[in-house]
Design an enzyme around this catalytic site. Structure first.
Site, mmCIF file in Angstrom:
data_model
loop_
_atom_site.group_PDB
_atom_site.id
_atom_site.type_symbol
_atom_site.label_atom_id
_atom_site.label_comp_id
_atom_site.label_asym_id
_atom_site.label_seq_id
_atom_site.Cartn_x
_atom_site.Cartn_y
_atom_site.Cartn_z
ATOM 1 N N LYS A 1 -14.897 5.045 -8.976
ATOM 2 C CA LYS A 1 -13.938 4.160 -9.673
ATOM 3 C C LYS A 1 -13.835 4.567 -11.139
ATOM 4 O O LYS A 1 -12.739 4.669 -11.697
ATOM 5 C CB LYS A 1 -14.357 2.692 -9.550
ATOM 6 C CG LYS A 1 -14.292 2.131 -8.138
ATOM 7 C CD LYS A 1 -12.884 2.165 -7.576
ATOM 8 C CE LYS A 1 -12.779 1.681 -6.148
ATOM 9 N NZ LYS A 1 -11.520 1.993 -5.491
ATOM 10 N N SER B 1 -12.447 -1.711 -9.978
ATOM 11 C CA SER B 1 -13.389 -2.755 -9.573
ATOM 12 C C SER B 1 -14.219 -3.217 -10.761
ATOM 13 O O SER B 1 -14.495 -2.442 -11.685
ATOM 14 C CB SER B 1 -14.316 -2.166 -8.503
ATOM 15 O OG SER B 1 -15.440 -2.982 -8.320
ATOM 16 N N TYR C 1 -20.260 5.051 -5.360
ATOM 17 C CA TYR C 1 -18.988 4.319 -5.204
ATOM 18 C C TYR C 1 -18.426 3.936 -6.574
ATOM 19 O O TYR C 1 -17.262 4.190 -6.880
ATOM 20 C CB TYR C 1 -19.206 3.050 -4.353
ATOM 21 C CG TYR C 1 -18.042 2.078 -4.434
ATOM 22 C CD1 TYR C 1 -16.822 2.365 -3.829
ATOM 23 C CD2 TYR C 1 -18.160 0.867 -5.148
ATOM 24 C CE1 TYR C 1 -15.752 1.483 -3.930
ATOM 25 C CE2 TYR C 1 -17.097 -0.013 -5.245
ATOM 26 C CZ TYR C 1 -15.896 0.299 -4.633
ATOM 27 O OH TYR C 1 -14.827 -0.570 -4.748
HETATM 28 P P1 NAD Z 1 -10.684 -1.839 3.078
HETATM 29 O O1 NAD Z 1 -11.718 -0.886 3.549
HETATM 30 O O2 NAD Z 1 -10.393 -3.026 3.906
HETATM 31 O O3 NAD Z 1 -9.309 -1.055 2.812
HETATM 32 C C1 NAD Z 1 -9.259 0.283 2.397
HETATM 33 C C2 NAD Z 1 -8.343 1.024 3.348
HETATM 34 O O4 NAD Z 1 -8.258 2.396 2.966
HETATM 35 C C3 NAD Z 1 -8.851 0.993 4.797
HETATM 36 O O5 NAD Z 1 -7.817 0.485 5.612
HETATM 37 C C4 NAD Z 1 -9.172 2.442 5.119
HETATM 38 O O6 NAD Z 1 -8.939 2.747 6.471
HETATM 39 C C5 NAD Z 1 -8.247 3.194 4.166
HETATM 40 N N1 NAD Z 1 -8.693 4.531 3.790
HETATM 41 C C6 NAD Z 1 -9.914 4.920 3.340
HETATM 42 N N2 NAD Z 1 -9.920 6.235 3.097
HETATM 43 C C7 NAD Z 1 -8.679 6.698 3.372
HETATM 44 C C8 NAD Z 1 -8.072 7.981 3.319
HETATM 45 N N3 NAD Z 1 -8.752 9.063 2.952
HETATM 46 N N4 NAD Z 1 -6.778 8.105 3.703
HETATM 47 C C9 NAD Z 1 -6.079 7.018 4.104
HETATM 48 N N5 NAD Z 1 -6.596 5.767 4.174
HETATM 49 C C10 NAD Z 1 -7.885 5.626 3.816
HETATM 50 O O7 NAD Z 1 -11.074 -2.259 1.598
HETATM 51 P P2 NAD Z 1 -10.437 -3.370 0.642
HETATM 52 O O8 NAD Z 1 -11.464 -4.405 0.443
HETATM 53 O O9 NAD Z 1 -9.087 -3.748 1.125
HETATM 54 O O10 NAD Z 1 -10.347 -2.530 -0.694
HETATM 55 C C11 NAD Z 1 -9.150 -1.885 -1.113
HETATM 56 C C12 NAD Z 1 -9.435 -1.124 -2.392
HETATM 57 O O11 NAD Z 1 -9.925 -2.048 -3.375
HETATM 58 C C13 NAD Z 1 -10.519 -0.059 -2.263
HETATM 59 O O12 NAD Z 1 -10.159 1.048 -3.058
HETATM 60 C C14 NAD Z 1 -11.749 -0.724 -2.809
HETATM 61 O O13 NAD Z 1 -12.669 0.205 -3.349
HETATM 62 C C15 NAD Z 1 -11.156 -1.604 -3.896
HETATM 63 N N6 NAD Z 1 -11.986 -2.770 -4.231
HETATM 64 C C16 NAD Z 1 -12.395 -3.622 -3.246
HETATM 65 C C17 NAD Z 1 -13.196 -4.715 -3.557
HETATM 66 C C18 NAD Z 1 -13.706 -5.642 -2.484
HETATM 67 O O14 NAD Z 1 -14.699 -6.350 -2.712
HETATM 68 N N7 NAD Z 1 -13.088 -5.730 -1.318
HETATM 69 C C19 NAD Z 1 -13.569 -4.946 -4.875
HETATM 70 C C20 NAD Z 1 -13.105 -4.077 -5.869
HETATM 71 C C21 NAD Z 1 -12.307 -2.983 -5.522
#
Ligand code: NAD
Ligand code: UDP
Length: 371
Positions: free
Chosen positions: A161, A133, A157
């Site tokens: 990362k 991120s 958080y």
């Molecule tokens: P999201 O919460 O929609 O998706 C993450 C998924 O991981 C969820 O479906 C959740 O149920 C699953 N999950 C969490 N812990 C788990 C575990 N222990 N075992 C199995 N599944 C698990 O989030 P997103 O926005 O799709 O983000 C995806 C990734 O990208 C994440 O790692 C997040 O930190 C990263 N990210 C997101 C953003 C953003 O703004 N959306 C920005 C930068 C990075």
């Protein structure tokens, strides 16, 4: 296509926001996908809808509800199938919650990742794309942020990362067979143009656009603007918003890059290179939706940076990828998803029903043709 057809790719967290859009783009590119997700922050309905959108590719998608920290379950999955690579989205992402419950975040995001890496190593699967991120740039002293900019974390958080990036670098250092791409996402927004899949956060949204979308459909009275005294064009915070479909395509490009024998552990920014303020984003959303978003000005949110946007040259040059969509398309698709699904995937059917057969045929084909 011939090459990708034979590849099984594992997506952790593939039922989530970015994961579900990436699953679709990968299916349409000819990959075979297994998704594991514990559904902690997502719905199995997202997987069903991806399957519907994928049409003739739908049979190449398999879903298993599984927690990443369940090592025996992961072992059994890797014993039953050979994966060419893993894209690791699975993790918790709410900054505020991570401050309140740091152990929950360290346990889930770090133990989950380490367990995954151990099982991958044991089964000789050493290709990984990881969801990092822009949060790892902290409060940048200079913008745009390049992949070489200094790194810092302002909350648990962000630290998960940073730690995971370091774990990946150490892993590659210890064993050069590991090929790892760390993708630093900027601010993903929008939804698939079909309006069938999109972001559906549980609880009160932390991020700007999910909050705006809930105000627009009447679920919340007003958007609180965190800070209007920044040294920016209108005083509000500036971010690099990127359409989630562009982001998903960035993963297809990263997977292809993993086939490059020269790759080690490499970092790429995925952003547009353009900064947009909170007020500009709200104005763009109001324009495409025709909805007024009432605003409440408030103080700065602790830990927030003033201005963050990406340097995009490295991804353009080495991944051969560049974001295509602008702010107006991001807001249009966000509104399309929100207005069809005001209560998300699990909303009452009368209010939110939006399954493929209801959509005019030409619209479905239009959506798929774009991919
Ligand atoms: P999201 O919460 O929609 O998706 C993450 C998924 O991981 C969820 O479906 C959740 O149920 C699953 N999950 C969490 N812990 C788990 C575990 N222990 N075992 C199995 N599944 C698990 O989030 P997103 O926005 O799709 O983000 C995806 C990734 O990208 C994440 O790692 C997040 O930190 C990263 N990210 C997101 C953003 C953003 O703004 N959306 C920005 C930068 C990075
Ligand atoms: N923001 C806001 N109100 C909200 C949520 C966010 O004013 O309810 C602002 C926030 O201060 C930042 C921008 O919108 O300037 C993007 O915030 P978001 O949480 O979406 O992304 P991040 O700050 O993690 O990059």
């Amino acid at each position: 296509m011939v090459e990708t057809m034979s590849q099984n790719i594992l997506l952790t967290g593939g039922a989530g926001y970015i994961g579900s859009h990436t699953v679709l783009q990968l299916l349409l590119s000819g990959y075979k996908i297994v998704v594991i997700d514990n559904l902690d922050n997502s719905s199995a309905v997202a997987i069903k809808r991806v399957q519907e959108l994928a049409g003739r590719h739908a049979h190449n998608l398999e879903f298993q509800q599984m927690d990443l920290r369940d090592k025996p379950a992961l072992e059994s999955l890797f014993s039953s199938k050979k994966f060419s690579a893993v894209i690791h989205f699975g993790g918790l992402k709410a900054v505020g919650e991570s401050v309140q419950k740091p152990l929950k975040y360290y346990n889930n995001n770090l133990i989950g990742t380490i367990t995954l890496l151990e099982v991958m190593a044991a089964h000789g699967c050493k290709k990984l794309v990881f969801s990092s991120s822009a949060t790892v740039y902290g409060w940048p002293k200079e913008v745009p942020c390049t992949e070489e900019s200094p790194l810092s974390a302002a909350n648990p958080y962000g630290r998960t990362k940073l730690f995971t990036e370091d774990i990946c670098r150490d892993l590659h250092q210890s064993d050069s067979e590991w090929k790892i791409i760390l993708l630093r996402y900027f601010n993903p927004v929008g939804a698939h143009p079909s309006g069938y899949i999109g972001e559906d956060p549980r609880g009160i949204p932390n991020n700007l656009m999910p909050f705006v979308q809930q105000v627009a459909v009447g679920r919340r009275p007003a958007l609180t603007v965190f800070g209007n005294d920044y040294l920016t064009k209108d005083g509000t915070g500036v971010r690099d918003y990127i359409h989630v479909v562009d982001l998903a395509d960035g993963h297809v490009a990263a997977l292809k890059k993993l086939a490059d024998p020269s790759i080690g552990c490499e970092v790429y920014n995925l952003g547009t290179g353009k900064g947009t303020s909170v007020l500009e984003m709200v104005a763009a959303f109001e324009k495409v939706s025709g909805k007024k978003i009432p605003l409440k000005m408030a103080g700065r949110r602790p830990g927030d940076a003033e201005t963050v946007y990406a340097a995009t040259a490295k991804a353009e040059r080495e991944l051969n990828w560049k974001a295509k969509y602008g702010i107006e398309e991001m807001c249009r698709d966000q509104w399309n998803w929100a207005s069809r699904n005001p209560y998300g995937y699990e909303g009452s059917p009368q209010k939110s029903a939006c399954f493929l057969p209801c959509l005019p045929r030409n619209q479905v084909q239009g959506c798929l043709a774009q991919n």
